[in-house]
Motif scaffolding. Structure first.
Motif, PDB file in Angstrom:
ATOM      1  N   ASN A   1       0.830  -1.205   0.000  1.00  0.00           N
ATOM      2  CA  ASN A   1       0.000   0.000   0.000  1.00  0.00           C
ATOM      3  C   ASN A   1       0.863   1.252   0.000  1.00  0.00           C
TER       4      ASN A   1
ATOM      5  N   GLU B   1     -11.812   2.522  -2.017  1.00  0.00           N
ATOM      6  CA  GLU B   1     -10.491   2.332  -1.412  1.00  0.00           C
ATOM      7  C   GLU B   1     -10.455   3.064  -0.074  1.00  0.00           C
TER       8      GLU B   1
ATOM      9  N   ASP C   1     -11.091  -2.347  -3.519  1.00  0.00           N
ATOM     10  CA  ASP C   1     -10.018  -2.827  -2.634  1.00  0.00           C
ATOM     11  C   ASP C   1     -10.519  -4.073  -1.874  1.00  0.00           C
TER      12      ASP C   1
ATOM     13  N   SER D   1      -5.420  -5.507  -4.526  1.00  0.00           N
ATOM     14  CA  SER D   1      -4.971  -5.955  -3.208  1.00  0.00           C
ATOM     15  C   SER D   1      -3.460  -5.954  -3.124  1.00  0.00           C
TER      16      SER D   1
END
Length: 822
Positions: A461, A702, A748, A776
C-alpha cells in the motif's frame, strides 16, 4: 492288632506328607511372578482397564495350572483356588460362585498375622471341608490371601479308605483328640467300644459310620487313633472285634486261654524251650514286618516327592522358556544395568545399537549416552534404586556407527545375581522426535509466513503511493528535465520494494500462481541457457535428466525462480569453482520414507535434485535455511529470501523439499512433486496491447486516502471519470444511486467494516453485469480466487503501474462476461 497299628500309622504318615505338599503348593503360588506383577502394576497406578485385568488373567492361568496338574490318580486334588486381596475381596477364582462370593464371605480366611500356610477344616452343607490358606506379602506388607479347597473325596478314596482282606474295617479323619473309653484290650494304642457310644466320632461327622449298618453299630469294635503330624487331624482305624479275635468276646478268650494254660503246665521242658524259641522267632518276624512297612511308607513318600519335584522342575523350565521367548522376540530393547554396566541384552538391543553382546557388556553405559543427557540417565538410575520405584524418561544415545538415537526408557528396580540392579525396557522414538521437530518447523514457518504476508500487504500500500506519484511525475517530464533521473530512481526503488514484498508473499504462499502441465526437463534446459550467462565459467553445469520423466502441474515462471535461486546458492558455495548438477527422475515414495516427512503421502513423485560440491552447510545452519531473512552471506550480499521463496513455491505445489549437506562435502536439494496425467499444451504468446485511456466512469472503492488520490489522478489523466468511496458501505450506497452511470468498479479487497468480498456480493445484486476489478496488496489466494469465480472480472496487484491498471480496465471492458483477461 499289630497289623492294624502299622496300617493306621502308614496311612497317617501318608496323610501328613500329603498335606505338607499342599502347603508347598501354596508357597509355589505365592512366589509366582504373575502375582508380583499384579501388585507392581497396581503400585504404579494402573487401572483395571489398562494393565490390571491382564495381570489378573496371568494369576488365573497360574491357579488353573496348579489345579489341573495336582491329582491323586485321575482325581484332582483341588476343587477350587481363590486369590483374595487384603480386604477379603475375591480377585481371582477358578470356580466363580456368586452365592459364595457375597460380601464378607471370605474375610474369615484372612490371616495377616501368619507367615506360613494353614490347614483349615469346617462343616459346610453337612459335609466336612478342608482348605489350605496362605498369606501373601508384597514388599513386606500383607496384601492378600490364597485359599485352596481340597477334595475330601479324593483324599478319602486314595489315602484313607481301607483296602485289603478286612470286610468290616473303616478308616476316617477327625479333628480334635480321640475319646478313650474303658477298654478290654491290653494295649494303650487301642480301645474297644460300641460305635453307637462313640459320640465324639459321631459329632465329628466321621465317614466311618457309613461303612456299617444300624445293627452293626452296636457290635464291639477295636479302634486305633493316631495323630496326623503337622495337621489338626487324627486318623481313626475301626475294625470289628470278631475279625481280629474271632466270634468269641475277648473275656471268653481269656478264660479259654487260662484253661488251656492249666492243661499244658505239665508239658516237658523241651516244650517250654520250643515255645520260647517260637516267641523269639515271632518277635523277630513282627520286627521285620514293622521295618518292611516303614520302608514301604518311606518309599511311598520318596516316590511322591520325586514326582512332585519333577513337576515343579518341568513347570519352572516351561516358565523360563516362555520368558526367554518373550524377551528374545520383544519389539523393545530389554537389558539389565548394574554398576554402570549393561548385562543380558536381548536381540532387539543389539540390532538397535549395532553392537555385539561382548561389546555392550564390556562397555561403560555412560560412554554410549549423549553428553547432554548422560547425567540425567545416571541420576534416574540412582533414583530408581533408592526409591525402589519405576521411572520413565527420554534420552539420547549413539549407535555403533555414530548415529544419534532418541530413546524412551522404562526402568524397573530388580536384582541380578542377588544384588540390586535395574531392568530396562527401551523404545526407539527417533522417528517420533524427528516428526515433532518437522511439525514444529512447519508451524514456525507458517507463523513467519503469516507475519511476512501481513507486512508485505502494508508495504505494498505504501509502495503504491510512492510508485504512483513517481510515475505520474515522469509522464510530464522530458528526458533533459533536471529531476528526471531522481524521479526514475524513486520509481525503480519502489519497483524493487515491490519485488521484495513479492518474494515475501511467495514464501507465505500468497503469490499468484498459474499452474499448468509442463515438462520439467524442458524448463530446466531453458533455464540452463540463462544460468550459463549468469554464473562464472569456472562452474560446470551438468544435467542428468530422465528421458521418461512424467509431466507435473506447475507454474513455469515460479519454477524458473526455484532453479535460479538454488543455482545462485550453489554458485556462492563454490567461489573457487566446481560442479553444479541438476537431476530429474521418477520415484516412488514408500510409507517408511513418508513417515519421516510431515504432510507427504506414499505414492509416485517426480524428483528434481540440485547439488553442488561446495563448502557445504553445518548442522546448526541447516535448521534455519528456509527461514526468511536468514542468511550467512554477510550484510549487503543477499536478502535471505531466496530459499524461503523456494520453500513457499514448493509447498504451494503440494510438494516437499529436503536439504542434505555436511560441512566441506557439498549440498543437495531434493524436490518431490506429484505427477499429472494431463496433456502438456504449448504456451500461448500474447501480443502487447497498445496503451490507451477511455471515457468511462470508474467507481473507486479504497479506504487508504493516499491510494485513492493517486489512483484518481492516474485514471483522470487518461480520460476516465472517477467517483470515489472511502469504504465498502459508502461505495455500495453510491453504486445503488448511480449504477446506471457506472461502467467499471475498482474494489479494494481489505477494508474496515464491509470487506471487499461482501461488497462484491452486494454490487452484483444491484447489477450482475458490472465489471468489478479487485485490487490488493496480496497476490491472489483462496479468497481472491473465490471472488473471481463469484463474479469479479479482473485483479491488479499493488503496487501496480498505470500501464498495468489501464490494461486490466481495457480488458474487462472489451471482453464479454466470462471471457475477461486473467
Amino acid at each position: 492288632m499289630e497289623r492294624l497299628r502299622h496300617d493306621t500309622e502308614k496311612r497317617a504318615d501318608a496323610l501328613s506328607y500329603f498335606y505338607s505338599e499342599r502347603k508347598n503348593d501354596m508357597r509355589d503360588i505365592r512366589e509366582s511372578r504373575a502375582i508380583s506383577v499384579f501388585f507392581q502394576n497396581r503400585a504404579l497406578g494402573m487401572s483395571m482397564k489398562y494393565g490390571l485385568e491382564a495381570s489378573l488373567l496371568g494369576i488365573l492361568e497360574e491357579l488353573e495350572r496348579v489345579q489341573r496338574d495336582r491329582a491323586l490318580g485321575k482325581d484332582p486334588i483341588y476343587t477350587r483356588i481363590v486369590f483374595l486381596d487384603d480386604q477379603g475381596t475375591v480377585l481371582v477364582d477358578t470356580r466363580p460362585s456368586p452365592e459364595a462370593d457375597s460380601a464378607g464371605a471370605w474375610q474369615r480366611f484372612l490371616a495377616p498375622g501368619s507367615s506360613d500356610a494353614l490347614i483349615l477344616s469346617e462343616i459346610k452343607d453337612d459335609a466336612r471341608q478342608v482348605l489350605i490358606s496362605a498369606p501373601y506379602f508384597f514388599k513386606g506388607k500383607y496384601s492378600g490371601q490364597i485359599v485352596a479347597e481340597v477334595s475330601t473325596q479324593a483324599v478319602q478314596t486314595h489315602l484313607i479308605k481301607a483296602v485289603g482282606g478286612y470286610s468290616k474295617r473303616a478308616v476316617s479323619v477327625i479333628t480334635g483328640e480321640c475319646s478313650r473309653p474303658p477298654t478290654a484290650v491290653p494295649d494303650p494304642d487301642f480301645v474297644t467300644a460300641r460305635l453307637s457310644d462313640l459320640k465324639s466320632l459321631q459329632d465329628a461327622d466321621s465317614p466311618a459310620f457309613d461303612e456299617f449298618s444300624r445293627e452293626e453299630l452296636h457290635e464291639e469294635f477295636v479302634i486305633n487313633c493316631v495323630e496326623v503330624k503337622n495337621t489338626p487331624f487324627y486318623l481313626v482305624n475301626i475294625s470289628p472285634v470278631s475279625e481280629l479275635f474271632g466270634t468269641a468276646a475277648p473275656w471268653q478268650l481269656l478264660l479259654a486261654m487260662g484253661a488251656l494254660s492249666i492243661l499244658v503246665l505239665g508239658g516237658t521242658a523241651v516244650a517250654w524251650h520250643i515255645n520260647g524259641r517260637n516267641l523269639v522267632l515271632q518277635t523277630g518276624l513282627k520286627e521285620a514286618a514293622r521295618n518292611r512297612l516303614e520302608l514301604e511308607g518311606k518309599n511311598f513318600q520318596l516316590e511322591r516327592e520325586i514326582a512332585e519335584r519333577k513337576k515343579v522342575e518341568d513347570a519352572l523350565r516351561e516358565s523360563e522358556e516362555k520368558y526367554r521367548l518373550v524377551v528374545e522376540n520383544a519389539n523393545e530393547a530389554i537389558f539389565i544395568t548394574q554398576d554402570g554396566v549393561i548385562k543380558f541384552p536381548n536381540p532387539k538391543t543389539l540390532s538397535l545399537t549395532g553392537f555385539t553382546t561382548d561389546e555392550l557388556t564390556s562397555a561403560n553405559l555412560a560412554e554410549l549416552l549423549h553428553s547432554e543427557d548422560r547425567q540425567t540417565v545416571l541420576q534416574e538410575h540412582a533414583n530408581t534404586l533408592e526409591s525402589n520405584s519405576t521411572s520413565r524418561y527420554a534420552f539420547r544415545a549413539f549407535r555403533k556407527n555414530g548415529e544419534e538415537l532418541w530413546l524412551e526408557a522404562n526402568s524397573v528396580p530388580s536384582t541380578w545375581e542377588e544384588r540390586p540392579a535395574i531392568l530396562n525396557f527401551i523404545r526407539d522414538i527417533t522417528l517420533q522426535k524427528k516428526l515433532q521437530a518437522q511439525l514444529f518447523h512447519a508451524h514456525k514457518m507458517e507463523a513467519i509466513g503469516t507475519l511476512a504476508g501481513g507486512i508485505a500487504h502494508d508495504f505494498n500500500n505504501l509502495l503504491q503511493v510512492i510508485q504512483g506519484y513517481a510515475e505520474m511525475l515522469l509522464f510530464g517530464k522530458e528526458q533533459d528535465d533536471p529531476f528526471q533521473k531522481e524521479l526514475e530512481e524513486i520509481f525503480f526503488a519502489a519497483k524493487r520494494g515491490g519485488e521484495l514484498t513479492r518474494q515475501l508473499l511467495t514464501f507465505s504462499r500468497r503469490i499468484e500462481s498459474k499452474p499448468r502441465p509442463i515438462h520439467l526437463n524442458r524448463q530446466i534446459v531453458e533455464t540452463r541457457k540463462l544460468l550459463e550467462r549468469t554464473i562464472p565459467k569456472m562452474i560446470t553445469i551438468e544435467l542428468n535428466l530422465a528421458t521418461d520423466l512424467r509431466p507435473v502441474n506447475a507454474d513455469p515462471a515460479q519454477f524458473e525462480q526455484v532453479l535460479m535461486n538454488l543455482a545462485v546458492n550453489a554458485r556462492d558455495a563454490m567461489p573457487e569453482g566446481g560442479v553444479l548438477t541438476i537431476e530429474t527422475r521418477n520415484v516412488v515414495l514408500d510409507e517408511l520414507f513418508c513417515m519421516g516427512q510431515v504432510g507427504v503421502s506414499p505414492g509416485e513423485y517426480v524428483m528434481l535434485s540440485v547439488s553442488d560440491n561446495g563448502h557445504g552447510i553445518d548442522a546448526g545452519t541447516l535448521e534455519h535455511i528456509f527461514e526468511p531473512f536468514y542468511s550467512t552471506k554477510g550484510v549487503g550480499r543477499g536478502t535471505g529470501l531466496g530459499l524461503a521463496m523456494v520453500y513457499g513455491i514448493v509447498q504451494s505445489h503440494a510438494g516437499c523439499i529436503l536439504c542434505f549437506s555436511e560441512a566441506g562435502k557439498g549440498t543437495r536439494f531434493d524436490i518431490y512433486l506429484p505427477p499429472t496425467n494431463a496433456a502438456v499444451r504449448p504456451e500461448e504468446k500474447r501480443s502487447p496491447q497498445e496503451l490507451r485511456g477511455g471515457t468511462e466512469t470508474v467507481l473507486l472503492i479504497e479506504d487508504e486516502a493516499s491510494i485513492r488520490n493517486i489512483c484518481k489522478q492516474m485514471l483522470e489523466q487518461f480520460g476516465y471519470r472517477v467517483m470515489i468511496a472511502v469504504d465498502g458501505d459508502s461505495g455500495l450506497r453510491a453504486f445503488r444511486e448511480h449504477w446506471k452511470d457506472m461502467d467499471v468498479v475498482l474494489l479494494d479487497l481489505i477494508m474496515p467494516g464491509m470487506g471487499g468480498k461482501e461488497c462484491l456480493k452486494e454490487l452484483l445484486k444491484v447489477n450482475p453485469d458490472v465489471p468489478v476489478i479487485i485490487a490488493s496488496g496480496y497476490s491472489p489466494d483462496g479468497q481472491t480466487i473465490q471472488m473471481l469465480e463469484n463474479g469479479a472480472r479482473g485483479f491488479v496487484h499493488k503496487p501496480y503501474e498505470i500501464r498495468e491498471l489501464l490494461r486490466v480496465i481495457q480488458g474487462v471492458m472489451a471482453a464479454p462476461k466470462g471471457m475477461e483477461d486473467e
